[in-house]
Design a protein around this motif. Sequence first.
Motif, short mmCIF file in Angstrom:
data_model
loop_
_atom_site.label_atom_id
_atom_site.label_comp_id
_atom_site.label_asym_id
_atom_site.label_seq_id
_atom_site.Cartn_x
_atom_site.Cartn_y
_atom_site.Cartn_z
N LEU A 58 0.82 -1.22 0.00
CA LEU A 58 0.00 0.00 0.00
C LEU A 58 0.85 1.27 0.00
O LEU A 58 0.43 2.30 -0.53
CB LEU A 58 -0.94 0.02 1.21
N ALA A 243 -17.61 5.79 -2.09
CA ALA A 243 -16.57 5.65 -1.07
C ALA A 243 -17.09 6.09 0.29
O ALA A 243 -16.65 5.59 1.32
CB ALA A 243 -15.35 6.47 -1.45
N VAL A 355 -0.66 6.69 -0.62
CA VAL A 355 -1.25 7.82 -1.34
C VAL A 355 -2.77 7.73 -1.43
O VAL A 355 -3.45 8.75 -1.62
CB VAL A 355 -0.67 8.01 -2.77
N TYR A 357 -4.71 6.72 1.03
CA TYR A 357 -5.31 6.75 2.37
C TYR A 357 -6.63 7.54 2.33
O TYR A 357 -6.70 8.61 1.73
CB TYR A 357 -4.34 7.39 3.38
N ILE A 359 -9.59 9.78 2.28
CA ILE A 359 -9.79 11.23 2.48
C ILE A 359 -10.89 11.50 3.49
O ILE A 359 -10.89 12.49 4.20
CB ILE A 359 -10.18 11.89 1.13
N GLY A 360 -11.88 10.58 3.53
CA GLY A 360 -13.05 10.82 4.37
C GLY A 360 -12.90 10.30 5.79
O GLY A 360 -13.88 10.35 6.56
C1 HEM Z 1 -15.67 4.02 7.87
C2 HEM Z 1 -15.75 4.62 6.75
C3 HEM Z 1 -14.72 4.51 5.66
C4 HEM Z 1 -13.84 3.51 5.39
C5 HEM Z 1 -13.63 2.20 6.15
C6 HEM Z 1 -13.10 3.91 4.22
C7 HEM Z 1 -12.10 3.17 3.64
C8 HEM Z 1 -11.31 3.59 2.60
C9 HEM Z 1 -10.21 2.84 2.04
C10 HEM Z 1 -9.75 1.48 2.53
C11 HEM Z 1 -9.70 3.57 1.03
C12 HEM Z 1 -8.49 3.22 0.16
C13 HEM Z 1 -8.77 2.25 -0.93
C14 HEM Z 1 -7.48 1.78 -1.54
O1 HEM Z 1 -6.39 1.96 -0.98
O2 HEM Z 1 -7.56 1.16 -2.63
C15 HEM Z 1 -10.48 4.78 0.93
C16 HEM Z 1 -10.27 5.77 0.01
C17 HEM Z 1 -11.10 6.83 -0.16
N1 HEM Z 1 -12.15 7.20 0.67
FE1 HEM Z 1 -12.77 6.24 2.30
N2 HEM Z 1 -13.57 5.12 3.79
C18 HEM Z 1 -14.55 5.53 4.66
C19 HEM Z 1 -15.29 6.70 4.60
C20 HEM Z 1 -15.16 7.63 3.63
C21 HEM Z 1 -15.93 8.84 3.54
C22 HEM Z 1 -17.00 9.28 4.54
C23 HEM Z 1 -15.53 9.48 2.39
C24 HEM Z 1 -15.99 10.77 1.78
C25 HEM Z 1 -16.93 11.52 2.16
C26 HEM Z 1 -14.47 8.69 1.80
C27 HEM Z 1 -13.80 9.02 0.64
C28 HEM Z 1 -12.71 8.33 0.15
C29 HEM Z 1 -12.01 8.72 -1.05
C30 HEM Z 1 -12.30 9.93 -1.93
C31 HEM Z 1 -10.99 7.78 -1.24
C32 HEM Z 1 -9.95 7.75 -2.36
C33 HEM Z 1 -8.67 8.35 -1.88
C34 HEM Z 1 -7.56 8.25 -2.91
O3 HEM Z 1 -7.61 7.38 -3.78
O4 HEM Z 1 -6.64 9.07 -2.83
N3 HEM Z 1 -14.28 7.58 2.57
N4 HEM Z 1 -11.46 4.77 1.90
#
Ligand code: HEM
Length: 408
Positions: A58, A243, A355, A357, A359-360
């Motif tokens: 990662l 997401a 990278v 990680y 955002i939310g």
């Molecule tokens: C408990 C809630 C959440 C979990 C467990 C979670 C988990 C994750 C994980 C594991 C990734 C990375 C995926 C990868 O490495 O392939 C990720 C990326 C992301 N998450 Fe979350 N997420 C949560 C809530 C949120 C919320 C509330 C938002 C936005 C409002 C959000 C927006 C994003 C975005 C935009 C990415 C992409 C980041 C990037 O590629 O740079 N997530 N999330």
Amino acid sequence: MTIIDEQPVRFDAFEPAQRANPYPSFGRVREATAACPLLLGDVPVTVFTRYEECAQILTSPHWGHGYQAGISPFRDQGALIPGSFVRMDPPDHTRFRGLVTKAFSPRTVASLFALVDRVVTDLLDAALVRERIDVIADLAVPLALRMIGGRVLGVPEQDWPLLRQWELAIARGTDPDELLPADAIVERGTAARAAAGYFHGLVAQRRAEPAEDLLSDLLMVEEQGDRLTEPELVGICMLLLVAGMETSINLIGNGVLALLQHPEQLALLRSRPELMPAALDEMLRYDLPTQFTIRVALTDTTVAGRRFRRGDGVVVVMAAAGRDGAVYPEPDRFDITRFHGPHPARRHLGFSLGVHYCIGAPLARLEAAIAIGSLLERAPGLALAGSELTYLPSLIHRGLVALPVTAG
Ligand code: HEM
């Protein structure tokens, strides 16, 4: 899924017992081998289940997605939607992430405390007139709709049912295409087209008349003359919808379930509410909403003594890494103090690392802390109602269809 090499364990992700509790078979893979080769449909991949290798992949610049370079062995999952940067590599990823992060600053998230608190209070006021409530339908889903649908994307309330419908179909479709039944791929396509059409209209509306939502902030974001185009903004809306919704819903559902299954931990959290941040980390280690992710070697590279060629695909199972006894003593024990105090356990992979990680993460933590904290406070007799638990038909997203409880 077929294991193609040393055949250390049987691993059928679709067995009902596996869906109910995937952790024992993750453990068997982890103990048998550092890197488990298998076929994902017809794509040969290597599955990583130990913490060290998962964290290495990662955070390593040798690994990414390879869609833009045209080297991904995985079928396209809408990975090339403009703006949807979760499946992009630097430098494109860096550009989008930089622009979106500006509108997702810690200050913006902290300013949402009062809103989340009010929404949770209203939802619990309405639900707790009944003896029996569903934590998913009465609390987690409407909270996510108000925050992601309403506050982040600025979708008016009358359209939230549509949003939920699209989000479920698209979230179900985030599993690798190689694992999805044909009807799920069709439903994902239909939902994605409908959502994209809707967001096009919304972006045009917000451009004409900005509102108090993150989408309006994104329209303003500009860095050294760089602005997001309309198709990019639509792609970002789609990404935030998927997401942000399913994941936050499932943190609340899986987290409350873990507490109900460990009454001594529930009692501890009630008596020491200051443990909530550490309890959330433990929930994200113990039963993850996002179980795994995929990566592709961007250069020839080595992990756990195995050589990978540019374009090779891997599956990084963060859910298995969270139960790695080499990093977390007594990994199957749910212990809300594990991440508390001067010597907290090593950072979990629930929000990924590197990278991409999440955002939310700060928003997800804010929502879950207030939702779970208020539920414990206002439902003193909180207990599971019934013993049947049904999980969503998804592998990446782990979450309950319903979590019926008696409130007491
Ligand atoms: C408990 C809630 C959440 C979990 C467990 C979670 C988990 C994750 C994980 C594991 C990734 C990375 C995926 C990868 O490495 O392939 C990720 C990326 C992301 N998450 Fe979350 N997420 C949560 C809530 C949120 C919320 C509330 C938002 C936005 C409002 C959000 C927006 C994003 C975005 C935009 C990415 C992409 C980041 C990037 O590629 O740079 N997530 N999330």
